[in-house]
Design a protein around this motif. Structure first.
Motif, PDB file in Angstrom:
ATOM      1  N   THR A  57      45.071  62.014  36.234  1.00 32.72           N
ATOM      2  CA  THR A  57      44.498  63.343  36.332  1.00 32.72           C
ATOM      3  C   THR A  57      43.903  63.483  37.720  1.00 32.72           C
ATOM      4  O   THR A  57      43.281  62.571  38.230  1.00 32.72           O
ATOM      5  N   CYS A  58      44.105  64.612  38.324  1.00 37.32           N
ATOM      6  CA  CYS A  58      43.700  64.742  39.719  1.00 37.32           C
ATOM      7  C   CYS A  58      42.205  64.921  39.847  1.00 37.32           C
ATOM      8  O   CYS A  58      41.664  66.010  39.700  1.00 37.32           O
ATOM      9  N   LEU A  59      41.540  63.811  40.154  1.00 35.52           N
ATOM     10  CA  LEU A  59      40.091  63.800  40.341  1.00 35.52           C
ATOM     11  C   LEU A  59      39.671  64.763  41.413  1.00 35.52           C
ATOM     12  O   LEU A  59      38.664  65.446  41.332  1.00 35.52           O
ATOM     13  N   TRP A  60      40.490  64.753  42.470  1.00 32.59           N
ATOM     14  CA  TRP A  60      40.131  65.480  43.667  1.00 32.59           C
ATOM     15  C   TRP A  60      39.946  66.954  43.368  1.00 32.59           C
ATOM     16  O   TRP A  60      39.011  67.600  43.831  1.00 32.59           O
ATOM     17  N   GLY A  64      35.392  70.274  48.967  1.00 31.97           N
ATOM     18  CA  GLY A  64      35.769  69.552  47.753  1.00 31.97           C
ATOM     19  C   GLY A  64      34.578  68.783  47.206  1.00 31.97           C
ATOM     20  O   GLY A  64      33.503  68.802  47.796  1.00 31.97           O
ATOM     21  N   ILE A 120      46.647  61.872  43.553  1.00 31.04           N
ATOM     22  CA  ILE A 120      47.550  62.784  44.265  1.00 31.04           C
ATOM     23  C   ILE A 120      48.774  62.008  44.716  1.00 31.04           C
ATOM     24  O   ILE A 120      48.649  60.925  45.284  1.00 31.04           O
ATOM     25  N   PRO A 136      44.118  65.040  50.815  1.00 29.49           N
ATOM     26  CA  PRO A 136      42.849  65.438  51.430  1.00 29.49           C
ATOM     27  C   PRO A 136      42.280  64.270  52.245  1.00 29.49           C
ATOM     28  O   PRO A 136      42.226  63.142  51.751  1.00 29.49           O
ATOM     29  N   PRO A 155      38.540  61.139  50.843  1.00 26.39           N
ATOM     30  CA  PRO A 155      37.178  61.546  50.496  1.00 26.39           C
ATOM     31  C   PRO A 155      36.642  60.707  49.339  1.00 26.39           C
ATOM     32  O   PRO A 155      37.406  60.245  48.501  1.00 26.39           O
ATOM     33  N   ARG A 182      51.217  60.697  36.681  1.00 26.76           N
ATOM     34  CA  ARG A 182      50.110  60.627  37.628  1.00 26.76           C
ATOM     35  C   ARG A 182      48.772  60.643  36.901  1.00 26.76           C
ATOM     36  O   ARG A 182      48.663  61.142  35.792  1.00 26.76           O
ATOM     37  N   VAL A 197      37.183  68.497  53.744  1.00 29.54           N
ATOM     38  CA  VAL A 197      38.399  67.771  54.125  1.00 29.54           C
ATOM     39  C   VAL A 197      39.384  68.701  54.826  1.00 29.54           C
ATOM     40  O   VAL A 197      39.226  69.918  54.803  1.00 29.54           O
ATOM     41  N   ILE A 224      42.892  59.019  44.136  1.00 29.61           N
ATOM     42  CA  ILE A 224      42.508  60.428  43.988  1.00 29.61           C
ATOM     43  C   ILE A 224      43.493  61.202  43.128  1.00 29.61           C
ATOM     44  O   ILE A 224      43.382  62.420  43.006  1.00 29.61           O
ATOM     45  N   GLU A 244      52.265  66.579  47.051  1.00 34.21           N
ATOM     46  CA  GLU A 244      51.062  67.333  47.412  1.00 34.21           C
ATOM     47  C   GLU A 244      50.484  66.792  48.709  1.00 34.21           C
ATOM     48  O   GLU A 244      50.616  65.603  48.993  1.00 34.21           O
TER      49      GLU A 244
END
Lengths: 127, 586, 263
Positions: free
Chosen positions: C6-9, B309, B344, B352, B237, C4, B314, B342, B349
């Motif tokens: 920071t999780c933008l998502w 999101g 992740i 998306p 995304p 990691r 997603v 992103i 995890e």
């Protein structure tokens, strides 16, 4: 077509830390080479008469000589660490597909360094 | 003064380089120009990830690869072209191996294969998940061996030159100097790639603006099957960065917001447990074809089962069960991209993902020998439509296609160049001068202008996403036709602030925009005319496939005002049209 | 667990005010001297530096020229100096510059052609010189009909790292040696030669040695090591060069000590 080329300044090596450390390392080679010369000289003199040798040993205990040795020691240490850290990158070993971790090879190098230093210290100080 | 070559190749991606090498190997005396608007290794082949299909293992057969391809393309593929493709594929991929491509291997040292969507047997050769990158660099580096391949890097081709009914070269702007050059040649090969950039949300790089397609279209050559646009089901995304199908080939699953493997509701078979040694099952569930998976996403969104999101809805692509070791070995790029873009880590995890414009099945109409209707002009790769991809391309066929048909185009163009020596230089230079005048008049020396390039580009994006997305309708497409008319009109008052010559990328952006408008027009009119649903072309007002009227290729011809659509029969050799079957016995 | 971003998502996008972005500009046909121009750009934490540059081109100043394409770190086009550090601008996030001072310049060490575009011809020529393709001895080429050369996963692992170079030129920009003496073959080209030298299918090392083992080749390198620090693909060209030095030295010893071994 004209292009622009940014001139390289004389102080380029002061502009970033890694460049600075690199130039210092290059510069310190002078001391490393100096110490090598000294060692050669020392070996040559070792065969001389007892008196000449004693004078040499005495002169080594002078403050100037101590300072020279201290500086050389620091710089040689810097070189040694640089090359020890480089070793695993040059000596690449694979166990099948897996590369033997850098830390393991570097560790082995440092360990052997330590052991050799200990043996030498024991030979000199212990005997 | 015009530059003179035997053959000009426009585009330095996989197809263009393969063509150049083919000529270099067989015709060392022919002088070849490789003209590209970027350095060859920047070409978008570089971004292909999953792999390249070819039958090599004992459990596989040519018949299966043909049938997977033809069924996947919902019987819109020309079967003679598919047969040729499937037969040549192993040889081409072995050739790449001999040139040094670092294919992933089995323990015994043979080339490894992995499963891919819509394929009954696993037959996708791969180099981790950077297959396109490795193919492109191997081809580019190998091309450096041939002294008769003269590269013109960062030259922007603007026009196909036709003289005496034959293609005799192109005009191109040397971007560095801004000077326009005539590049005369006895034959020309277009290998300029696709046009994903006419859409806002795409895996395609900025350079994929359909330049070759538009040049051919303006030269009177039809664009075939332009309505078939592939959405890849798994893009990140926001950025649209591709997460390869190989993630599912290795066993990744797609789940909705309830953690449910929703594909089982869309006639794609029943899921096996991820721990089951038989998972993933070929041609089933997550290994269904891309068109069906992308359509399933839209239906799932309508049911409000997707996850909301910040960058749109997603679903989750979950590869955690593969474990860190396998992910790092087989899907390192997936991990690198998701971590970087992103934040992740797919080891811990789910990723998306949402459908994203990926590939154009359509392109410059060519015969099985890569010839176009204009003598002396050849085309191969994504910019061409030969057609092996029909209404929906199977993943990992496109990398093989650029090799098989790239080489074939090179050889055909060499034969043509050897047979046709006469070049009317004087007339070509006159045409070049006219083209130069047009560029100066319309862009470089034009005063005023009010339309920003970015504004028009955004409006094309909007209209394309709204009207020729995954589902289409008559009313939407008609609106789009009007919008394209309006945009063409407004393009004439484009604003160019940069009047300089050296690396004027505002000028090239404007030329790309012009190309995008033309390609968009051909897509919209082709989609409007196809009053059926087939493969990637789904009409909400014509829900069924209509073989009686539309088992035919569309051909979009340029006219003064719009596209004129004609139809051409699909070549059927051995495999009569049937049902597409996924997740159950065929 | 690996570190990691920071999780933008999950967190969503933060757009906060604007910031001044300084861009190096140069017109070869107008002026002889480059200049720095400032632009006011939104500070979005999902943006990379390239997004901000695209914003400038699209919304503020169409005359800005630069290279980019894939915006996923694989085409190698968008390398630039960001605050004096060579970076792929499609992978350099604005939020990693919390001071909000960002200056973008063309990769250093190369002649600048226009704005952020530098001349790459030198590298392209050097790449050709190191023969970056598989070479087999005459008569030892396997016919296509006989299938692939066998190569075990272990043999692949020996050279794989060096195949990952995207030719982005960050390593050249980081190399002070190249800046001082552009005759140096340079990190990426040597790493690619090494890639083929280490490939079990290749037999062309001797043909590459002439360029690689020359003064302008590996021996010009004094191991600054920054090429490997800036490499976005962990190719580690510095290591490739040092390894080539070791094998070239061994060659020399073999030749001197065991004169017959050459034949």
């Amino acid at each position: 077509m004209t292009t622009y080329r940014k001139p390289v300044s004389n102080t380029w090596w002061l502009e970033s830390k890694p460049y600075f450390l690199f130039v210092i390392r290059e510069f310190t080679s002078l001391f490393v080479a100096g110490y090598c010369l000294f060692l050669l000289l020392f070996i040559a003199k070792a065969g001389d008469s007892q008196e000449a040798y004693a004078t040499l040993i005495l002169s080594l205990k002078s403050p100037t000589s101590m300072v020279f040795h201290l500086i050389s020691f620091t710089f040689i240490l810097y070189h040694a660490i640089t090359w020890f850290n480089l070793t695993p990158k040059i000596m690449v070993f694979h166990l099948g597909e897996e590369r033997i971790p850098n830390a393991l090879i570097a560790g082995a190098v440092y360990l052997s360094w330590g052991v050799v230093s200990l043996i030498i210290s024991w030979l000199i100080l212990g005997s | 003064m015009a530059l003179q070559y035997d053959i000009v190749i426009v585009g330095g991606g996989g197809a263009g380089l393969r063509a150049a090498i083919a000529i270099g190997e067989t015709n060392p005396k022919l002088k070849i120009a490789l003209v590209s608007k970027v350095f060859p290794m920047r070409s978008h082949t570089v971004a292909a990830e999953g792999g390249a299909a070819a039958v090599i293992k004992d459990n596989d057969s040519f018949n299966d690869h043909c049938l997977d391809t033809i069924g996947g393309g919902e019987w819109m593929c020309d079967q003679d072209a598919v047969e040729l493709f499937v037969n040549e594929a192993p040889k081409e991929l072995i050739q790449m191996e001999h040139w040094g491509c670092p294919w992933s291997r089995e323990l015994d040292g043979t080339v490894a294969v992995r499963p891919f969507g819509g394929m009954k047997i696993e037959r996708t050769w791969f180099a981790a998940d950077k297959t396109g990158f490795h193919l492109l660099h191997t081809l580019f580096q190998t091309s450096l061996k041939y002294n008769n391949v003269i590269r013109h890097d960062e030259w922007f081709a603007t026009k196909i030159l036709v003289e005496n009914g034959r293609c005799q070269g192109v005009t191109a702007i040397e971007m560095r100097s801004g000077i326009m050059k005539v590049i005369a040649a006895k034959s020309v090969i277009m290998c300029t790639g696709g046009a994903g950039r006419v859409f806002p949300f795409t895996t395609n790089g900025a350079i994929k603006t359909g330049d070759g397609m538009a040049m051919a279209y303006r030269a009177g050559i039809p664009l075939k099957d332009m309505e078939f646009i592939q959405y890849h089901p798994t893009g990140l995304p926001g950025t649209g960065i591709l997460i390869t199908e190989a993630a599912r080939g290795e066993g990744g699953i797609l789940v909705n917001k309830e953690g449910y493997r929703y594909l089982q509701d869309y006639d794609l078979g029943m899921p096996l447990d991820i721990e089951d040694p038989k998972h993933p099952v070929n041609k089933s569930m997550e290994l269904g074809p891309r068109d069906r998976l992308s359509q399933a996403f839209i239906k799932e969104r309508e049911k409000e089962k997707t996850i909301t999101g910040p960058f749109g809805d997603v679903v989750h692509l979950d590869i955690r069960h593969l474990g860190k070791k396998k992910i790092d070995k087989k899907l390192p790029f997936v991990r690198e991209l998701t971590k970087n873009y992103i934040g992740i880590d797919p080891v811990y995890e789910p990723i998306p993902v949402r459908p994203v414009v990926h590939y154009m099945m359509g392109g410059i109409d060519t015969t099985i020998d890569c010839r176009t209707i204009l003598p002396g002009l050849f085309a191969a790769g994504e910019c061409a439509c030969v057609s092996i991809n029909g209404a929906n391309r199977l993943g990992s066929n496109s990398l093989t296609e650029i090799l098989v048909y790239g080489a074939r185009a090179g050889n055909a163009a060499a034969v043509f160049a050897n047979e046709h020596s006469e070049i009317n230089l004087e007339a070509l230079e006159k045409q070049g001068a006219d083209e130069y005048k047009r560029i100066t008049r319309d862009f470089l020396q034009k005063d005023g202008g009010s339309e920003r390039i970015a504004t028009l580009r955004k409006e094309i994006h909007q209209v394309m996403e709204q009207s020729v997305g995954i589902f289409r309708s008559e009313s939407g497409l008609k609106e789009a036709c009007n919008k394209i008319e309006e945009l063409k009109d407004r393009f004439s008052s484009i604003l160019i602030e940069d009047k300089s010559l050296n690396f004027n990328t505002e000028l090239t952006s404007a030329l790309e925009l012009e190309n995008m408008i033309d390609v968009a027009e051909s897509i919209i009119f082709s989609a409007l005319s196809r009053r059926e649903s087939r493969g990637s072309h789904q009409r909400t007002d014509f829900l069924n496939r209509d073989d009686e009227n539309f088992l035919r290729h569309s051909l979009a011809y340029r006219t003064e005002t719009e596209s004129r659509i004609e139809y051409q029969d699909v070549a059927i050799t051995k495999w009569p049209p049937g049902e597409r079957v996924y997740g159950k016995e065929e | 667990m690996a570190t990691r971003r920071t999780c933008l998502w999950k967190r969503g996008v933060k757009v906060s005010e604007t910031f001044e972005m300084e861009i190096f500009r140069y017109y070869p046909d107008k002026d002889n001297e480059p200049f720095i121009k400032s632009y006011e750009v939104p500070f979005r934490d999902d943006w990379v530096v390239l997004d901000a540059i695209n914003y400038i081109k699209d919304e503020i100043d169409g005359t800005l020229s630069y290279r980019w394409s894939c915006r996923m770190g694989v085409c190698g086009s968008c390398g630039m100096m960001v605050n004096s550090v060579p970076k792929l601008t499609c992978s350099a996030f604005l939020k990693d510059y919390p001071s909000r001072k960002i200056r973008v310049e063309p990769l250093q060490g190369f002649p600048v052609e226009r704005d952020l575009i530098f001349d790459m011809d030198d590298f392209m020529n050097k790449l050709t010189e190191v023969k970056p393709y598989l070479l087999r001895k005459e008569g030892e080429e396997k016919p296509l009909e006989e299938g692939e050369y066998l190569q075990s996963p272990a043999e692949l692992a020996h050279y794989k790292q060096y195949t990952l170079c995207i030719n982005c030129m960050l390593c050249y920009a980081a190399c002070p040696i190249y800046a001082l003496d552009s005759n140096f073959v340079g990190p990426a080209a040597i790493a690619l030669a090494q890639r083929y030298n280490l490939d079990s299918r290749d037999q062309g090392r001797n043909q590459r040695q002439e360029v690689i083992a020359s003064h302008e080749g590996i021996w010009e390198c004094t191991f600054v090591g920054e090429c490997s620090v800036v490499c976005p693909k962990d190719v580690d060209p510095a290591a490739a060069i040092q390894r080539a030095k070791v094998s070239s030295t061994l060659d020399w010893f073999k030749e001197k000590m065991i004169p017959r071994s050459k034949g």
